[in-house]
Write a protein that holds these residues in place. Structure first.
Motif, PDB file in Angstrom:
ATOM      1  N   SER A  90       0.830  -1.208   0.000  1.00  0.00           N
ATOM      2  CA  SER A  90       0.000   0.000   0.000  1.00  0.00           C
ATOM      3  C   SER A  90       0.864   1.257   0.000  1.00  0.00           C
ATOM      4  O   SER A  90       0.365   2.363  -0.149  1.00  0.00           O
ATOM      5  CB  SER A  90      -0.945   0.012   1.203  1.00  0.00           C
ATOM      6  OG  SER A  90      -0.257   0.414   2.381  1.00  0.00           O
ATOM      7  N   ASN A  91       2.158   1.069   0.189  1.00  0.00           N
ATOM      8  CA  ASN A  91       3.077   2.211   0.174  1.00  0.00           C
ATOM      9  C   ASN A  91       4.150   2.010  -0.890  1.00  0.00           C
ATOM     10  O   ASN A  91       5.320   2.307  -0.706  1.00  0.00           O
ATOM     11  CB  ASN A  91       3.713   2.383   1.563  1.00  0.00           C
ATOM     12  CG  ASN A  91       4.391   3.723   1.732  1.00  0.00           C
ATOM     13  OD1 ASN A  91       4.037   4.688   1.079  1.00  0.00           O
ATOM     14  ND2 ASN A  91       5.382   3.778   2.602  1.00  0.00           N
ATOM     15  N   TYR A 121      -5.345  -2.169   0.923  1.00  0.00           N
ATOM     16  CA  TYR A 121      -5.474  -0.848   1.553  1.00  0.00           C
ATOM     17  C   TYR A 121      -5.234   0.242   0.514  1.00  0.00           C
ATOM     18  O   TYR A 121      -4.548   0.013  -0.470  1.00  0.00           O
ATOM     19  CB  TYR A 121      -4.460  -0.716   2.704  1.00  0.00           C
ATOM     20  CG  TYR A 121      -4.580  -1.833   3.702  1.00  0.00           C
ATOM     21  CD1 TYR A 121      -5.663  -1.875   4.573  1.00  0.00           C
ATOM     22  CD2 TYR A 121      -3.654  -2.863   3.752  1.00  0.00           C
ATOM     23  CE1 TYR A 121      -5.810  -2.923   5.477  1.00  0.00           C
ATOM     24  CE2 TYR A 121      -3.792  -3.909   4.648  1.00  0.00           C
ATOM     25  CZ  TYR A 121      -4.861  -3.931   5.513  1.00  0.00           C
ATOM     26  OH  TYR A 121      -5.009  -4.959   6.393  1.00  0.00           O
ATOM     27  N   PRO A 122      -5.802   1.423   0.760  1.00  0.00           N
ATOM     28  CA  PRO A 122      -5.596   2.518  -0.191  1.00  0.00           C
ATOM     29  C   PRO A 122      -4.104   2.803  -0.367  1.00  0.00           C
ATOM     30  O   PRO A 122      -3.336   2.744   0.600  1.00  0.00           O
ATOM     31  CB  PRO A 122      -6.310   3.701   0.458  1.00  0.00           C
ATOM     32  CG  PRO A 122      -6.837   3.249   1.766  1.00  0.00           C
ATOM     33  CD  PRO A 122      -6.659   1.784   1.882  1.00  0.00           C
ATOM     34  N   ILE A 124      -0.893   4.795  -0.517  1.00  0.00           N
ATOM     35  CA  ILE A 124      -0.482   6.083   0.083  1.00  0.00           C
ATOM     36  C   ILE A 124       0.920   6.484  -0.370  1.00  0.00           C
ATOM     37  O   ILE A 124       1.572   7.316   0.264  1.00  0.00           O
ATOM     38  CB  ILE A 124      -0.521   6.011   1.627  1.00  0.00           C
ATOM     39  CG1 ILE A 124       0.289   4.809   2.124  1.00  0.00           C
ATOM     40  CG2 ILE A 124      -1.946   5.934   2.129  1.00  0.00           C
ATOM     41  CD1 ILE A 124       0.485   4.800   3.627  1.00  0.00           C
ATOM     42  N   ILE A 170       6.254   7.738   8.573  1.00  0.00           N
ATOM     43  CA  ILE A 170       5.787   7.458   7.219  1.00  0.00           C
ATOM     44  C   ILE A 170       6.502   8.350   6.202  1.00  0.00           C
ATOM     45  O   ILE A 170       6.568   8.032   5.017  1.00  0.00           O
ATOM     46  CB  ILE A 170       4.243   7.614   7.139  1.00  0.00           C
ATOM     47  CG1 ILE A 170       3.695   7.011   5.841  1.00  0.00           C
ATOM     48  CG2 ILE A 170       3.801   9.053   7.302  1.00  0.00           C
ATOM     49  CD1 ILE A 170       3.696   5.509   5.803  1.00  0.00           C
TER      50      ILE A 170
END
Lengths: 592, 159, 556
Positions: A90-91, A121-122, A124, A170
Motif C-alpha cells: 500500500s506504500n 489498503y488505499p 499512500i 511514514i
C-alpha cells in the motif's frame, strides 16, 4: 554448538547463528525483504517473524539458544506476514509492468508467492523527484521500502556516506546526504546500493536506447568491448550456472546485435599491466619516495580518492583503466589501421559496473583520441536486456572469437575482474621487467579469498616487495592510514604496491551485475559471498587454463607497441593511456 | 561572532566528548534559531561526523529546524489534557489572528506557529508556549492579548 | 593523603547537614513558593519578587525565608504558596498574583509574626478565598515517597537536600553494604520499573551487576518522558533532582557502573537546568568524582538532551540517540545490560524508579513492600489531568482504586458532567470505562482490562468525549512519532489512522472495522518495538468498551 528444534526438526548450529540462518539447514527460507547476508539485520520489514517457544520474534536478528522450539510457519504467522506485505504494497507504486526491476524484484517475488491479487489498503505512496543526476544510478524514493540495505552498504561497508535516511515515520525516505542530489553528494557510483536493493528504488541508469540508436545508424561504425567480469555473470540472466564463462557466446550475441567490431576490455587489461608495471618498476628502482603505487582501474575508487583522500593522489597510478585504454586505442590505433574516420566510430563498453558510466566523462583525459574515447558504458544487466529484446536465443549460440587488433588477451587480463587479480597480473609482469626472468609461480595464496584486506610479500630479485589488496571501499581507509602513519613517522612503508577495488570481491560483484535467481540458488537476489566466490572462480579457471598467463607475452600487445606506441610509458602512451587526478570537493556545488 | 565561527566553536567544544552530536546541534540552534546548511557542514568537518549522519539526525528529531523560524515561535500544546480542553480552538484562533497555518512563518518573519507534543504542564491545560514563556489555561479570548504582548516585545527589542 | 581526608571531613554530609539545620533553625516563617514549570507559567516569579521586596522593606531577613520549590501537586490551582509559621497552622494559598501576595505579606505574615506565643492567627476573610484546605482528600489521601520533598525544599540547594537526610542512603550503601546486598534489598522491595515496562529493578540490577566490567559500564536515567498528558518525571527532576542523582549513584554502586548518563527531553529546560546544577553542586561537595565518601566508589554523571522524539523513551532508541544517531530502536537481545551505549553494558532506569531508591535504602525493603498489592509494591506518581476537578500530580500506594483516585483525590468530574472513562498508559495504553472504576491500579490489573500502567499519565474523560475521536487522537500521536524503521508500524499506523478518519467522517462501513482489527493485529505482532506493538491499544480498547460509538459513526 546449540541444539534446537525448528518445525520439529532437530537442528545443531554454532552459537550466535540467527534463527533465519539456522532454518536454512532444514530447508526453510523464511521470507524477508530487509535481511541480506552482506549486512547486519535491520529488523525493518517484519516479515521474518517466527514463534519462539510461543512468542513471536524476528528470526533475522534473534540468535538461536539451547532448547528453543521454533515454528516458522502456521496460519497465524502466515496471516500476519500477508498483512504486513499488503501494508508494504500500500506504500509502493506497484508499477511493476514498467519497472526496470520487474522479474528480478524481491518484493514482486513475495507478492507472487503470497498470491496477493488485489490491493487491500488505499495506496499512500508519495511521489518524490527521481534522482538520476549521477547518470550512473537512478534513485526513485517512491519505490523504496526503507529496508535500509543501501544505506547500510553505502555508509558502513563502503564508508562513502552518500546515501542517508531523511525524516522519520511514514515520511522516512532515502536520499543523497542531507537531501541533496546524489551528484552533489559524495556518491562514488559504485552501485552497491543498487546491487543490494530488493526493489526498483535504486537501479542502473539505462542507456540501451542510446546504443540502439547508434546501432541503427548506418553512418556509424559501432564497436563494443566487454569487461572481464561480464563473461562469468551474464549467463545467469539466461539460466546458466553462476560463474560459467560464456565469452564465446557473448561475442556471438554482440555481433548479432549489430556491433561492427567486437573487442575485449581484457586486451586493455593486459595493456594496463604493461604501463602500470612499468610505472611501478620505475618508482621502485628510481624514486622509492614516490611509493607506494596504488592501482587506479576502479572508477569508483578514483572518485573516492579525488573526493576524500587528496593527500594520496601522488601515489595513484596514472594509468587509465582497461576500458578507457581500449576506447582511446579504438579511435586512434584501430581507426588508423582500419582506415575509418574516428568521428564516425562509436565505442560501447559492457561493464559489470555503474561507475564506468561516470568514468567515460570523468575528465578531458577521457577524450584523448580527440573524441570521447568511450561513448556509452552499459552494465551487464542492460546488455542482457538488449539480447532478450532482440530475440537472440543466447543458449543456442555458437562460440565466436573477438576481433583484432584489440581482442586478444592473456590469463593475466581476465583476473582483473576479481580482487587480487590486478596485483597478481602486475607482479607477473613487473618481475619480468626487473629481472628479465619469469616468475615461477602464477598465484599468490595470501591475496586470495574474500578477506577485506590481504597482504603478501614477494621477492623480486632480492627486493622484498610488500603488497596489499583491499576491496570494499570501506577497507581502503585502514590501508591508507598505515601509509600515512609510515610517511609521517618516516618509518619503512608497510606496502609498496596496493590494489584497490571499491566493490567487495571486485568487479565480479559490481553494481551492474545480474540479479537473476536460479532455481537452485538461495535467496536473496543480487550479490552474496557465494555468488562472488563462484564468479571469481570462473575467472581464475580461465586464467589457469590459458596458454599465455603473462600480459607482456600477449602477441597483440607486443604488436601494438611495435606498430604504434613504441614502448611502455612512451610519450604517445602517456598521451593516450595515462591520466591525471584532481582534488574535488566531497560535496559538489554545496560548499557555499 | 562571524556566522561560521559558531559552528567551529561548537565543534571544538564537543568533538572530544562522547555522544555529543545532538548536544552540538542544540547549541547551534540555540544561537541561530535553526541549523543552517553551512553550519552543519562545518560541524561535520570539525567533529569528524559525515554530513549524511548529521542530516539523518536533524530530520529525525522534531526539535531541530532547518530553516529560520519567526522571532516569536508560538507552540500550541497538543498533549492529551490540552486536547481534551479544546486546544484545537486555540490553534484555530492563532491561525486566524496571525493569518498563517500551522508550521508556517508570517511574511515579516515575526511569528512562527506550530503545534508541539505535551510540554508537561497538563495541569494548566490548554497550554501555549511562546519562545520560553508558557501560557496556561488560555481561552480563545486570550489569544489576541498574547500576540499583542509579543508584537510589543519584538518591536522593543528592535529599538 | 591526610590532606584529602581533611577536605573530606569538611564535606562530611553530617557536618554539612548540621550546619544547614543550624542555619534554618532561626527562621520563624518559611514561605514555600512553587517554582515548577507549571506555576512559573501561572506567574510565580513576580510573586517571589514581592515576597523578597517586602521582607527586605521590613527587615525580616532573619525571620522569614522564601523557598522556591518543586511541584506541590495542584498545578491547576497555581501559583501556589505554602506559609509555615512557627506555632501556627500551615496555610496553602492558590491562584495568586503579585497584588494578592502583597496583601498576604502585609495582612497575614507580618501580623502573624508579631503575635504573642500561644496566640493563634485569624486569617482575614478577604484572604480566605485564596486558601486551599490542607484537609482536602487531594492532600490527605496521598502517600508520598518519591514526592516527599518536592514542594518543601529548594531543588537548587544541595545543602537543603542534605539537611533533610539526603545522601544518607548513599552513605549507608557505601559504608555498610556490598553491591550484592543492595541488589538483594532492591529485589526484596519488589520495586518495578516506573517507566512503563514494570520489570523488576532488582532483577535488572542483578543482571547488569553480573556482566563483567571490561573497561566501562553505564547507568542511564531515562528522562525522556514523552506521553502526552504525563509530567511525573519532569516534576521529580524539577522538584528534587538530588533524589534521582542519589538513586542513580546507589544503582551505579550496585551494578558496578563507571559513569552515569541523564537523558532528558529538550522540552524540559528547567529540569535540565536543575539537574545540571545539582551535578555541579555534587562535584563541589565531593559527592561525585573519585573515591566518594572515602570509599572505593568513583562515579561521574553526564547530561544529554533529547530532541523531540517520543520513541527515544524506548531504551535501545535512547541509547542510539546518546550515541548521536537517529533514535531508531533495535531488536533485543542483546539487551542494553549486555550491550548498550557504544556496545558497553548499560542499565537503563526511569526517573521515578531511581527517585524511589534512597527511601528504600533508608527505610528498608520491608517498609516499601508494605505498600501496594501482591505484585505491585510501593507507591506510584500519577499525572491526573483532563476533565477532573483537582488536576495535578499525585502519589498513591499501588492498589488504590481508580474511583478513589478520580472521585476522591481528584474530586470527580467538574461542571455537573458525568465520568465516562479514564485513560492510562498514554498512547500505548487503553481507555477504562466507568464500569471498571473499582479496579485497583497495579501493573497486572490494568493489563487485564486492556490498558497498561505506563509511566503514570491518567486522563479523566467526561461524557462529552467521543471515543472514536480519542482513539484517533492517540493514533495520530503514534503515527507522528513512529521512527519509520519497521514496516508494520510505519505503514500500519498510517493505514489505521486513515481507517479511523474514514469512520470519523461517517464514510466507514463494517468493512473498515474489520480492517482496523486486521491492521492492529499485524502491528501488534510484527512491529519491532513497544511503540508499534502497543500503538493499536487505544483503538482496540475503545472498540472493546465503546463499540457502539464506532457503529454510530458508520455510513448509514
Amino acid at each position: 554448538m546449540v541444539n534446537l528444534k525448528i518445525d520439529n526438526h532437530v537442528v545443531n548450529v554454532p552459537a550466535g547463528t540467527s534463527i533465519l540462518d539456522a532454518a536454512r539447514q532444514v530447508q526453510i527460507d523464511i521470507p524477508t525483504l530487509c535481511k541480506h547476508p552482506d549486512v547486519d539485520p535491520s529488523a525493518g520489514c517484519g516479515l521474518c517473524i517466527v514463534k519462539v517457544n510461543g512468542r513471536i520474534l524476528r528470526s533475522c536478528c534473534t540468535p538461536v539458544a539451547e532448547g528453543m522450539n521454533i515454528i516458522t510457519s502456521d496460519p497465524e504467522l502466515v496471516g500476519v506476514r500477508r498483512s504486513v506485505l499488503e501494508l508494504i504494497l500500500s506504500n509502493h507504486p506497484n508499477s511493476c509492468l514498467t519497472c526496470i526491476r520487474s522479474g528480478n524484484c524481491e518484493l514482486q517475488d513475495l507478492t507472487q508467492d503470497f498470491g496477493i491479487r488485489e490491493p487491500k489498503y488505499p495506496n499512500i505512496t508519495k511521489k518524490y523527484p527521481i534522482d538520476d543526476t549521477t547518470k550512473s544510478i537512478v534513485l526513485d524514493p517512491a519505490k523504496c521500502i526503507t529496508c535500509g540495505r543501501c544505506v547500510e552498504v553505502c555508509q558502513n561497508q563502503q564508508n562513502v556516506w552518500a546515501l542517508s535516511f531523511l525524516n522519520r515515520g511514514i515520511a522516512t525516505r532515502i536520499s543523497g546526504a542531507g537531501g541533496i542530489t546524489l551528484e552533489e553528494s559524495p556518491c562514488i557510483k559504485c552501485g552497491q546500493c543498487s546491487a543490494h536493493c530488493p526493489t526498483g528504488a535504486i537501479v542502473e541508469y539505462d542507456e540501451t536506447e542510446k546504443v540502439w540508436d547508434m546501432l541503427n545508424n548506418p553512418e556509424l561504425h559501432v564497436v563494443v568491448q566487454v569487461a572481464p567480469a561480464v563473461r562469468v555473470a551474464v549467463g545467469e540472466d539466461f539460466g546458466y550456472e553462476i560463474g560459467e564463462n560464456l565469452t564465446g557466446k557473448l561475442y556471438a550475441s554482440l555481433r548479432r546485435l549489430g556491433f561492427n567490431k567486437v573487442f575485449d576490455t581484457n586486451f586493455g587489461a593486459d595493456l594496463t599491466i604493461m604501463e602500470e608495471a612499468t610505472e611501478f618498476v620505475s618508482r621502485l628502482t628510481k624514486t622509492p619516495s614516490s611509493l607506494p603505487l596504488v592501482t587506479s582501474c576502479c572508477p569508483a575508487w578514483v572518485d573516492l580518492l579525488e573526493k576524500y583522500h587528496h593527500d594520496m593522489i601522488p601515489y595513484f597510478s596514472s594509468c587509465k583503466s582497461p576500458q578507457s585504454m581500449v576506447g582511446a586505442l579504438t579511435k586512434t590505433y584501430y581507426a588508423e589501421k582500419a582506415g575509418i574516420d574516428p568521428a564516425k566510430i562509436r565505442v560501447i563498453s559492457i561493464m559489470p559496473c555503474t561507475a564506468k558510466k561516470w568514468e567515460i566523462v570523468r575528465s578531458e583525459d577521457m577524450s584523448s583520441s580527440g573524441f570521447q574515447d568511450v561513448d556509452v558504458s552499459l552494465t551487464t544487466r542492460e546488455l542482457a536486456r538488449m539480447i532478450k529484446q532482440s530475440g537472440i536465443n543466447f543458449r543456442e549460440l555458437e562460440n565466436e572469437e573477438a576481433d583484432n587488433p584489440l581482442g586478444e588477451y592473456t590469463g593475466a587480463a581476465t583476473i582483473f575482474g576479481t580482487t587480487g587479480g590486478v596485483m597478481t597480473a602486475a607482479l607477473r609482469t613487473a618481475y619480468h621487467f626487473v629481472t628479465g626472468k619469469e616468475l615461477g609461480v602464477f598465484e599468490f595464496k595470501a591475496i586470495e579469498g574474500l578477506e577485506g584486506i590481504k597482504e603478501a610479500e614477494v621477492d623480486v630479485d632480492g627486493t622484498k616487495v610488500r603488497i596489499a589488496v583491499a576491496h570494499g571501499a570501506g577497507n581502503v581507509e585502514t590501508v591508507l592510514q598505515r601509509i600515512r602513519e609510515a610517511k609521517a613517522n618516516g618509518t619503512e612503508l608497510p606496502y609498496h604496491f596496493i590494489e584497490v577495488m571499491a566493490c567487495r570481491g571486485g568487479c565480479v560483484a559490481g553494481g551492474g551485475q545480474p540479479r537473476a535467481l536460479l532455481p537452485n540458488q538461495p535467496k536473496p537476489r543480487g550479490i552474496t559471498d557465494e555468488i562472488r566466490a563462484k564468479r571469481r572462480e570462473g575467472l581464475l579457471n580461465e586464467d589457469r587454463g590459458s596458454e599465455i598467463r603473462r600480459s607482456h607475452q600477449n602477441p597483440s600487445i607486443q604488436q601494438l607497441y611495435k606498430d604504434f606506441l613504441g614502448e611502455p610509458a612512451s610519450h604517445k602512451a602517456h598521451e593516450l593511456l595515462h591520466t591525471h587526478y584532481v582534488e574535488r570537493n566531497t560535496y559538489n556545488n554545496r560548499n557555499e | 561572532m562571524a556566522e561560521t565561527d559558531v559552528a567551529t566553536q561548537v565543534a571544538n567544544k564537543w568533538k572530544r566528548k562522547r555522544g555529543s552530536l545532538i548536544m552540538a546541534l542544540h547549541e547551534i540552534q540555540e544561537i541561530k534559531g535553526f541549523v543552517p546548511w553551512a553550519d552543519a557542514a562545518i560541524l561535520a568537518e570539525g567533529m569528524g561526523v559525515p554530513l549524511a549522519r548529521i542530516y539523518e539526525v536533524l530530520t529525525f528529531y522534531n526539535f531541530f529546524k532547518l530553516e529560520a523560524p519567526g522571532k516569536a515561535v508560538v507552540s500550541v500544546c497538543t498533549g492529551t489534557a490540552c486536547y481534551l480542553k479544546g486546544n484545537d480552538k486555540i490553534l484555530a484562533e492563532f491561525q486566524k489572528q496571525l493569518g498563517i497555518k500551522e508550521g508556517e512563518t508570517d511574511a515579516e518573519g515575526n511569528f512562527h506557529l506550530q503545534s508541539v507534543r505535551c510540554v508537561g504542564c497538563c495541569g494548566l491545560a490548554p497550554v501555549t508556549v511562546v519562545n520560553n514563556k508558557t501560557y496556561g489555561r488560555i481561552t480563545t479570548e486570550n489569544v489576541k492579548g498574547i500576540i499583542d504582548e509579543w508584537k510589543k516585545n519584538l518591536s522593543e527589542s528592535k529599538e | 593523603m591526610a590532606d584529602i581526608d581533611e577536605i573530606r571531613k569538611k564535606f562530611d554530609i553530617h557536618v554539612l547537614a548540621d550546619k544547614k539545620k543550624d542555619e534554618l533553625k532561626k527562621y520563624e516563617c518559611n514561605l514555600y513558593c512553587c517554582d515548577s514549570t507549571g506555576c512559573r507559567s501561572s506567574g510565580s516569579e513576580p510573586i517571589m519578587g514581592v515576597m523578597k521586596r517586602i521582607i527586605e522593606e521590613n527587615n525580616l531577613q532573619e525571620k522569614v525565608r522564601t523557598i522556591p520549590t518543586g511541584c506541590m501537586g495542584l498545578c491547576a490551582q497555581g501559583p501556589l504558596v505554602r506559609v509555615e509559621i512557627k506555632g501556627q497552622k500551615d496555610v496553602l494559598y492558590k491562584m495568586l498574583d503579585a497584588s494578592i501576595m502583597e496583601k498576604i505579606m502585609l495582612e497575614h505574615i507580618i501580623p502573624a509574626l508579631n503575635l504573642k506565643d500561644g496566640d493563634s492567627f485569624k486569617l482575614p476573610s478577604e484572604l480566605n478565598q485564596y486558601t486551599l484546605s490542607l484537609e482536602l482528600p487531594f492532600f490527605t489521601k496521598q502517600e508520598k515517597v518519591v514526592l516527599k520533598n518536592a514542594g518543601h525544599i529548594d531543588p537548587e540547594d544541595v545543602q537543603e537536600y542534605i539537611a533533610d537526610g539526603g545522601y544518607l542512603a548513599l552513605e549507608k550503601v557505601l559504608k555498610t553494604m556490598t553491591p550484592e546486598e543492595v541488589v538483594q534489598e532492591m529485589k526484596k522491595s519488589g520495586l518495578r520499573g516506573r517507566g512503563g515496562g514494570g520489570f523488576s529493578t532488582g532483577m535488572k540490577w542483578e543482571i547488569a551487576a553480573k556482566v563483567p566490567l571490561v573497561d566501562e559500564k553505564f547507568i542511564i536515567c531515562n528522562g525522556d518522558e514523552g506521553d502526552p498528558g504525563a509530567y511525573m518525571d519532569r516534576s521529580i527532576l524539577e522538584g528534587n533532582p538530588h533524589e534521582v542523582i542519589e538513586g542513580m549513584m546507589i544503582g551505579a554502586y550496585a551494578i558496578g557502573a563507571t559513569e552515569g548518563w541523564f537523558y532528558i527531553r529538550a522540552e524540559y529546560p528547567l529540569a535540565v537546568e536543575r539537574v545540571q546544577k545539582a551535578i555541579k553542586d555534587c562535584k563541589k561537595n565531593m559527592l561525585l568524582g573519585s573515591n566518594i565518601m572515602g570509599s572505593n566508589f568513583s562515579f561521574n554523571i553526564e547530561v544529554r538532551l533529547g530532541a523531540g522524539a517520543f520513541v527515544c523513551g524506548e531504551e535501545t532508541a535512547l541509547i542510539r540517540s546518546i550515541e548521536g544517531n537517529r533514535g531508531t530502536p533495535r531488536p533485543r537481545p542483546p539487551y542494553p545490560t549486555d550491550s548498550g551505549i557504544w556496545g558497553k553494558p548499560s542499565c537503563v532506569n526511569n526517573v521515578e524508579t531511581l527517585a524511589n531508591i534512597p527511601t528504600i535504602i533508608m527505610k528498608g525493603a520491608e517498609w516499601f513492600s508494605s505498600f501496594g498489592t501482591e505484585t505491585s509494591k510501593g507507591t506510584k506518581v500519577f499525572a491526573l489531568t483532563g476533565q477532573v476537578e483537582h488536576s495535578g500530580l499525585i502519589e498513591v500506594p499501588m492498589g488504590t482504586t481508580l474511583n478513589e483516585i478520580v472521585n476522591v483525590i481528584g474530586g470527580g468530574v467538574p461542571g455537573g458532567k458525568k465520568l465516562k472513562a479514564v485513560q492510562t498508559g498514554g498512547p500505548s495504553g487503553g481507555v477504562i470505562p466507568v464500569s471498571e472504576m473499582d479496579l485497583p491500579v497495579c501493573y497486572e490489573c490494568l493489563k487485564k482490562v486492556g490498558s497498561i500502567m505506563g509511566s503514570g499519565g491518567m486522563i479523566v474523560m467526561d461524557d462529552t468525549s467521543n471515543m472514536v475521536d480519542i482513539a484517533h487522537f492517540y493514533l495520530d500521536f503514534t503515527v507522528d512519532e513512529s521512527c519509520g524503521k519497521c514496516a508494520p508500524c510505519r505503514i500500519g499506523g498510517k493505514q489505521l489512522l486513515m481507517l479511523l478518519e474514514k469512520i470519523k467522517q461517517g464514510r466507514g462501513t463494517i468493512k473498515e472495522i474489520e480492517s482496523l482489527k486486521k491492521v492492529a493485529e499485524a502491528m501488534q505482532k510484527a512491529s519491532l518495538c513497544g511503540l508499534g506493538q502497543t500503538a493499536p491499544n487505544p483503538v482496540l480498547s475503545t472498540l472493546k468498551f465503546f463499540e457502539g460509538e464506532y457503529m454510530d459513526r458508520l455510513k448509514k
